[in-house]
Design a protein around this motif. Sequence first.
Motif, mmCIF file in Angstrom:
data_model
loop_
_atom_site.group_PDB
_atom_site.id
_atom_site.type_symbol
_atom_site.label_atom_id
_atom_site.label_comp_id
_atom_site.label_asym_id
_atom_site.label_seq_id
_atom_site.Cartn_x
_atom_site.Cartn_y
_atom_site.Cartn_z
ATOM 1 N N UNK A 123 0.781 -1.131 -0.002
ATOM 2 C CA UNK A 123 -0.057 -0.117 -0.082
ATOM 3 C C UNK A 123 0.613 1.125 0.104
ATOM 4 N N UNK A 124 1.741 1.448 0.791
ATOM 5 C CA UNK A 124 2.865 2.463 0.953
ATOM 6 C C UNK A 124 3.735 2.817 0.104
ATOM 7 N N UNK A 125 3.912 1.610 -0.725
ATOM 8 C CA UNK A 125 5.057 1.620 -1.879
ATOM 9 C C UNK A 125 4.239 2.314 -3.131
ATOM 10 N N UNK A 126 3.048 2.167 -3.023
ATOM 11 C CA UNK A 126 2.139 3.012 -4.116
ATOM 12 C C UNK A 126 1.941 4.227 -4.014
ATOM 13 N N UNK A 127 2.149 4.689 -2.358
ATOM 14 C CA UNK A 127 2.039 6.075 -2.238
ATOM 15 C C UNK A 127 3.380 6.757 -2.095
ATOM 16 N N UNK A 128 4.392 6.018 -2.304
ATOM 17 C CA UNK A 128 5.954 6.587 -2.249
ATOM 18 C C UNK A 128 6.159 6.884 -0.809
ATOM 19 N N UNK A 129 5.373 6.287 0.249
ATOM 20 C CA UNK A 129 5.870 6.349 1.895
ATOM 21 C C UNK A 129 6.835 5.490 2.352
ATOM 22 N N UNK A 130 7.185 4.554 1.678
ATOM 23 C CA UNK A 130 8.215 3.659 2.479
ATOM 24 C C UNK A 130 9.485 4.096 2.759
ATOM 25 N N UNK A 131 9.798 4.120 4.062
ATOM 26 C CA UNK A 131 10.909 4.774 4.504
ATOM 27 C C UNK A 131 10.679 5.853 5.176
ATOM 28 N N UNK A 132 9.350 6.414 5.332
ATOM 29 C CA UNK A 132 8.980 7.423 5.929
ATOM 30 C C UNK A 132 8.321 7.043 7.163
ATOM 31 N N UNK A 133 8.691 7.830 8.386
ATOM 32 C CA UNK A 133 8.123 7.616 9.862
ATOM 33 C C UNK A 133 6.522 7.556 9.687
ATOM 34 N N UNK A 134 5.966 8.254 8.965
ATOM 35 C CA UNK A 134 4.322 8.337 8.995
ATOM 36 C C UNK A 134 3.927 6.985 8.487
ATOM 37 N N UNK A 135 4.275 6.320 7.612
ATOM 38 C CA UNK A 135 3.743 4.921 7.416
ATOM 39 C C UNK A 135 4.115 4.070 8.529
ATOM 40 N N UNK A 136 5.031 3.951 9.065
ATOM 41 C CA UNK A 136 5.378 3.172 10.210
ATOM 42 C C UNK A 136 4.425 3.574 11.461
ATOM 43 N N UNK A 137 4.226 4.930 11.705
ATOM 44 C CA UNK A 137 3.478 5.363 13.046
ATOM 45 C C UNK A 137 2.067 4.774 12.526
ATOM 46 N N UNK A 138 1.455 4.827 11.338
ATOM 47 C CA UNK A 138 0.147 4.640 10.965
ATOM 48 C C UNK A 138 -0.005 3.065 11.235
ATOM 49 N N UNK A 139 0.667 2.250 10.798
ATOM 50 C CA UNK A 139 0.407 0.830 11.087
ATOM 51 C C UNK A 139 0.530 0.582 12.289
ATOM 52 N N UNK A 140 1.568 0.834 13.334
ATOM 53 C CA UNK A 140 1.579 0.554 14.563
ATOM 54 C C UNK A 140 0.563 1.098 15.304
ATOM 55 N N UNK A 141 -0.059 2.284 15.116
ATOM 56 C CA UNK A 141 -1.303 2.607 15.516
ATOM 57 C C UNK A 141 -2.301 1.972 15.296
#
Length: 269
Positions: A123-141
């Motif tokens: 999902x986040x690869x299609x948005x270009x957010x891999x390697x971004x803290x925001x993606x990890x924060x959202x999934x961990x939340x």
Amino acid sequence: MNAARLRLVLMYGYSALLLAFMLAPLLVIVPMSLTSGNTLSFPTPGWSSRWYAELLDDPRWLSSFWNSLVIASVVTLISCVLGIPAAIGLAWGKFPGKRLIYALVAAPLVMPVVIVGVASFSFFASLGLVGNRLSIILIHSAMAVPVMLTTVMASLAGFERSLVRASASLGAGPVRTLFKVILPLIMPGVAAGSIIAFIISFDEIVVASFLSTADQRTLPRMIFSGVRESISPAIAAVAVLLIFLSGILLALAGWLQLRSERLRRKVRT
């Protein structure tokens, strides 16, 4: 010795043996982190604190710790903001579909984390957010909110709702009632949920392995990389510091629980 006292002695003895069995491997880590050698070994050839100094001198360890601390702190805050109102609504609300909503929110608790990691990466690869803290924060939340929801609902199960009505009759609004009446009395559940949410995010490695890069790696991923590439005593030093951090969090939870019990007794009297 009567039967009741014998059962009590056996119960405490069994608990002590079980606790010693669980903590013995953790205690071995402490001398291994103070070794003067270059590899993990026990007994140690000598004593030195140089591996703790290496943690402070190596920017990779500091950066990974900071990333994990920021991510876990934000995840804990999001879990409180989303989980507490949701728990109050599900515990006290009367509307159709409550069980279904709770099942959907709690789904991440039973979903294999590998599947979550693969789906998150796609999902986040299609948005270009891999390697971004925001993606990890959202999934961990998404993984931590169900824990907060469950612990707060457990605290609300024994809550005297007459206190809410009494607060309203004295002129307090919903927000003031929440912060002055409800939250202080359910603080053990909130504290337990916050600590577990923090630990879930801070220790999580599977999702972080999919979504983090070398520049944004978390502390668990840094430890895993160190174990895979070169088993250094610095890893044992990190483990000791994490054990110490867990002890502080548990002590804080115990203090909040005692404080909440005093408030409950004060309210009853």
